[in-house]
Each structure stands twice: as structure tokens, then as C-alpha cells.
Write a protein that holds these residues in place. Structure first.
Motif, PDB file in Angstrom:
ATOM      1  N   LEU A  85     -24.703  -0.390  14.221  1.00 11.07           N
ATOM      2  CA  LEU A  85     -25.161  -1.351  13.225  1.00 11.07           C
ATOM      3  C   LEU A  85     -25.993  -0.647  12.162  1.00 11.07           C
ATOM      4  CD1 LEU A  85     -26.337  -4.182  15.664  1.00 11.07           C
ATOM      5  CD2 LEU A  85     -24.158  -4.067  14.445  1.00 11.07           C
ATOM      6  N   ALA A  86     -26.082  -1.249  10.981  1.00  6.10           N
ATOM      7  CA  ALA A  86     -26.910  -0.717   9.906  1.00  6.10           C
ATOM      8  C   ALA A  86     -28.386  -0.939  10.228  1.00  6.10           C
ATOM      9  CB  ALA A  86     -26.553  -1.407   8.591  1.00  6.10           C
ATOM     10  N   PRO A  87     -29.279  -0.076   9.704  1.00  3.24           N
ATOM     11  CA  PRO A  87     -30.707  -0.222  10.010  1.00  3.24           C
ATOM     12  C   PRO A  87     -31.267  -1.603   9.701  1.00  3.24           C
ATOM     13  CG  PRO A  87     -30.313   1.915   9.010  1.00  3.24           C
ATOM     14  CD  PRO A  87     -29.013   1.163   8.943  1.00  3.24           C
ATOM     15  N   ARG A  88     -30.913  -2.187   8.516  1.00  2.00           N
ATOM     16  CA  ARG A  88     -31.451  -3.506   8.187  1.00  2.00           C
ATOM     17  C   ARG A  88     -31.054  -4.534   9.233  1.00  2.00           C
ATOM     18  NH1 ARG A  88     -29.967  -7.519   3.175  1.00  2.00           N
ATOM     19  NH2 ARG A  88     -28.045  -7.668   4.398  1.00  2.00           N
ATOM     20  N   THR A  89     -29.830  -4.449   9.722  1.00  2.02           N
ATOM     21  CA  THR A  89     -29.368  -5.400  10.735  1.00  2.02           C
ATOM     22  C   THR A  89     -30.185  -5.276  12.011  1.00  2.02           C
ATOM     23  OG1 THR A  89     -27.135  -5.256   9.824  1.00  2.02           O
ATOM     24  CG2 THR A  89     -27.353  -6.162  12.043  1.00  2.02           C
TER      25      THR A  89
END
Length: 394
Positions: free
Chosen positions: A73-77
């Protein structure tokens, strides 16, 4: 949101917008992050030891789980997911009644508690990818901002505790959920790295030896810090200080840290992280030994404030060093592995202090010894720089 005022604006004005937004999210969350100090109060005397043990183990697992999620997953997620899960688990804890339900809710809080930490470090590493020289400033700003927010959070706890400890949990949950909403609104979406889920070429990932040694050094550092923070108020009271003085000393250190950290980073901005950490931990060790040996209360307070000032200069150095040295594809795992040093130190410190005799002086001696171990361990990690840019063999 990062702290306010002209001083703060001067510190953050030339940082990337995404970095300021991320620091703001963490500061907002930190305003309510005081429940840990009251978990034993919430659980009650019969469950206190079990509650702290369950939380410690779950939080250590949470840090590792956060690193695994970053592979997919992306960091913001991950940041939004971690903050939301923590807030929801806190609400369950506030509503829990009965021993088993309380322990189960505490375990859920611990499993969510550290999910966003590796994602925060990875996101800052990506934001500063084109300006390595600013990484120490950005990570240091995060550390000192969280210290300052923690001081404000302590004041909120003082107001809410007379109403009831469960209200502390509710407010902490609200700050988590609000921080998650702010992160979703203001943090920029980032793509998942291509092939991130195949770290180590598809085999089992194993931390390289130098990273293990670096984590040992970080664990010694964490043990020293926790021994001072946990036992300094007790040491002051043992030596005849008035009851209001420990709180005043802690508040003074929290107010001092942003200022000394900012100017210290400016003065040392051109130096590599390893020598700064080595010299800084020697100074921290000597100051801890001064607190252990000194019987005069003014000397102890002065040594503690000096310790807090030096510690503020080192804020962010560990994370910036990992960000610079880790191969990009493995960076989340490096952050998660090295970050576990604090999870290991938390249950280790009371054991070390008990072996040292259990007294406050023994705790501060333990802190001094732990800090003085760091430079030798750091010296053994010099091959780490040769690993930059290479994938680790599984």
C-alpha cells in the motif's frame, strides 16, 4: 498546526508542503497520545501488569505489520488506515467492561498503534528524496514537534483525568480520527513502488548484519532515553525535591527542545549522522551519570535540562540515517526493523533497573551505561554505507 507562532514559521517556511502537512498530522494525533501513561490506571491494579505486557507485545507486532503493509500500500493509505484503526480501537477500549474485554481492547489498540510509524518515516524519505541535506531537518522537526505537542497533551490530561480516565481514551480516539481525516484530505497520494511486494527477490527478507548492529545501537539509545524519562522524576523526589518540581522540569525540557533542536541542527547540518550520534550519546551518557551521582537537586535539574537540549539535537538523526542508507526497495522494512528498538527497550528498561538495584540512582546509572555503548556499536556499522543502492540477499 506544527506548533504555531513566528518561530515555528521560520523553521518550517522552506520545507516541502507535503512534509509540513505530514508533521501537522502527527502533531494533531500527538495532542491526545497520553493514554499510554494511564493504561495501568484504566486496567486497575489487578490487571495493570497484564495490560502493559499485552500492549507492549502488540505494539511491537504493529510496527512490523506497518512495514509489511508498506510493501503493498502507499504510505498515505497506511497512515490513514493506522490512525483510523487506532481511533476505533480506542473507542472500543473506552466502552470495554470486564477484565477480558479490557485486555482484548488493549491488544487491538496495540496492534493498531504503530502501523503508521514506518509509513511516516517512508513518506518523509520520499518527500526529501531530492534534497538529502534537508532530511535531518525534516526528521528533527517531526521529533521536536511531537515533544512540544506531548507537553500540550499533558495539560489536556491534567484537565480530563479528574472527569474520568475513560474520557482520556475517548479524546485520544477523537484526535486519531481527526488526524486520519486531515491526512486523507491534505497528504498527497503516492504510488506503491513497483515490485515493492517482492522485497528480497521473492524469498524471505533477512535484515543485513550492519542493520542489525545499527538496531542494537538504537536499542541502547532507546534504553538510555527511557531510563531517564521514566525515573528522573522519581530520582528528584528521592533527593528531596518539592512535588511540583518534576513536572516543572519536564515542561521546561519540552519548551526547550524545539529551540535547541533547531539551532543545533543548523550548526551541525554539514556533518554526517554517525559522528554526531556518537559524540552526542557520549555527552548524554556523561549527563546521565552526573544525574546519578549528583545529590544536589539544582545540579540534577540543570543536568536534566542539558540532557534534554542535547537529545533534541539528535532528534531525527536515526531516521534520516536509515533513509539515506537503506536500498529504496527495502526502506520500509528497514524503518520497521530499526524502529522496533523502542519496542524492545520498553520492557527491557525495568528489568535492567531492577538488576541495578531498583533505585533511582541505579536507573540513571543504567541510562549512562546504555548511552556509552552506542558509539562502539555505531563504529561497527561502517560497512552499512557500502550497502546503499544494493538489494539485500535473502
Amino acid at each position: 498546526m506544527v506548533g504555531g507562532g513566528p518561530y515555528c514559521c521560520g523553521v518550517t517556511g522552506d520545507l516541502p508542503r507535503a512534509a509540513k502537512a505530514l508533521v501537522g498530522v502527527r502533531v494533531l494525533n500527538q495532542l491526545g497520545a497520553y493514554v499510554l501513561a494511564f493504561l495501568a490506571v484504566l486496567a486497575g491494579p489487578d490487571l495493570a501488569a497484564w495490560a502493559l505486557g499485552v500492549f507492549g507485545i502488540a505494539a511491537l507486532v504493529s510496527r512490523w505489520l506497518g512495514g509489511v503493509l508498506l510493501d503493498r500500500l502507499a504510505p498515505r493509505t497506511v497512515i490513514v488506515l493506522g490512525l483510523t484503526a487506532t481511533g476505533a480501537a480506542m473507542l472500543l477500549l473506552a466502552a470495554a467492561r470486564g477484565s477480558w474485554l479490557v485486555l482484548a481492547a488493549i491488544a487491538l489498540v496495540g496492534l493498531a498503534f504503530e502501523l503508521y510509524e514506518p509509513a511516516t518515516q517512508e513518506s518523509l524519505a520520499r518527500i526529501t528524496a531530492s534534497e538529502h541535506g534537508r532530511r535531518g531537518d525534516v526528521y528533527g522537526l517531526l521529533g521536536t514537534s511531537l515533544v512540544a505537542a506531548g507537553a500540550v497533551g499533558g495539560l489536556l490530561a491534567a484537565v480530563l483525568l479528574p472527569i474520568g480516565v475513560r474520557w482520556l481514551v475517548v479524546v485520544d480516539a477523537v484526535t486519531c480520527l481527526v488526524a486520519a481525516a486531515v491526512a486523507l484530505a491534505f497528504l498527497e497520494p503516492e504510488p506503491v513502488r513497483p515490485g515493492a511486494s517482492r522485497v528480497g527477490g521473492g524469498g524471505r527478507w533477512r535484515p543485513p548484519g550492519p542493520l542489525v548492529r545499527l538496531t542494537v545501537a538504537g536499542t541502547a539509545f532507546a534504553c538510555g532515553c527511557l531510563a531517564v524519562l521514566m525515573f528522573m522524576p522519581f530520582a528528584l523526589l528521592q533527593r528531596g525535591a518539592p512535588e511540583w518540581l518534576p513536572g516543572l522540569a519536564l515542561t521546561g525540557a519540552a519548551l526547550l527542545a524545539p529551540l535547541t533542536g533547531h539551532f543545533g541542527r543548523r550548526i551541525l547540518s554539514g556533518l554526517r549522522h554517525e559522528p554526531v550520534l556518537a559524540v552526542g550519546t557520549i555527552v548524554l551518557g556523561l549527563l546521565a551519570l552526573t544525574m546519578a551521582a549528583g545529590r544536589a537537586v539544582p545540579l540534577m535539574v540543570a543536568a536534566y535540562l542539558a540532557w534534554a537540549a542535547v537529545d533534541s539535537v539528535l532528534q531525527g538523526r536515526w531516521q534520516a540515517m536509515i533513509a539515506e542508507l537503506a536500498p529504496e526497495a527495502e526502506r520500509p522494512r528497514w524503518f520497521a526493523f530499526h524502529g522496533s528498538s523502542w519496542g524492545i527497550a520498553q520492557p527491557t528498561v525495568p528489568v535492567l533497573v531492577a538488576l541495578a538495584g531498583g533505585a533511582a540512582g541505579g536507573a540513571l546509572l543504567t541510562a549512562g551505561g546504555a548511552f556509552l555503548l552506542v558509539p562502539a556499536t555505531l563504529a561497527a556499522t561502517s560497512p552499512l554505507r557500502r550497502l546503499k543502492g544494493r538489494a539485500t540477499e535473502p
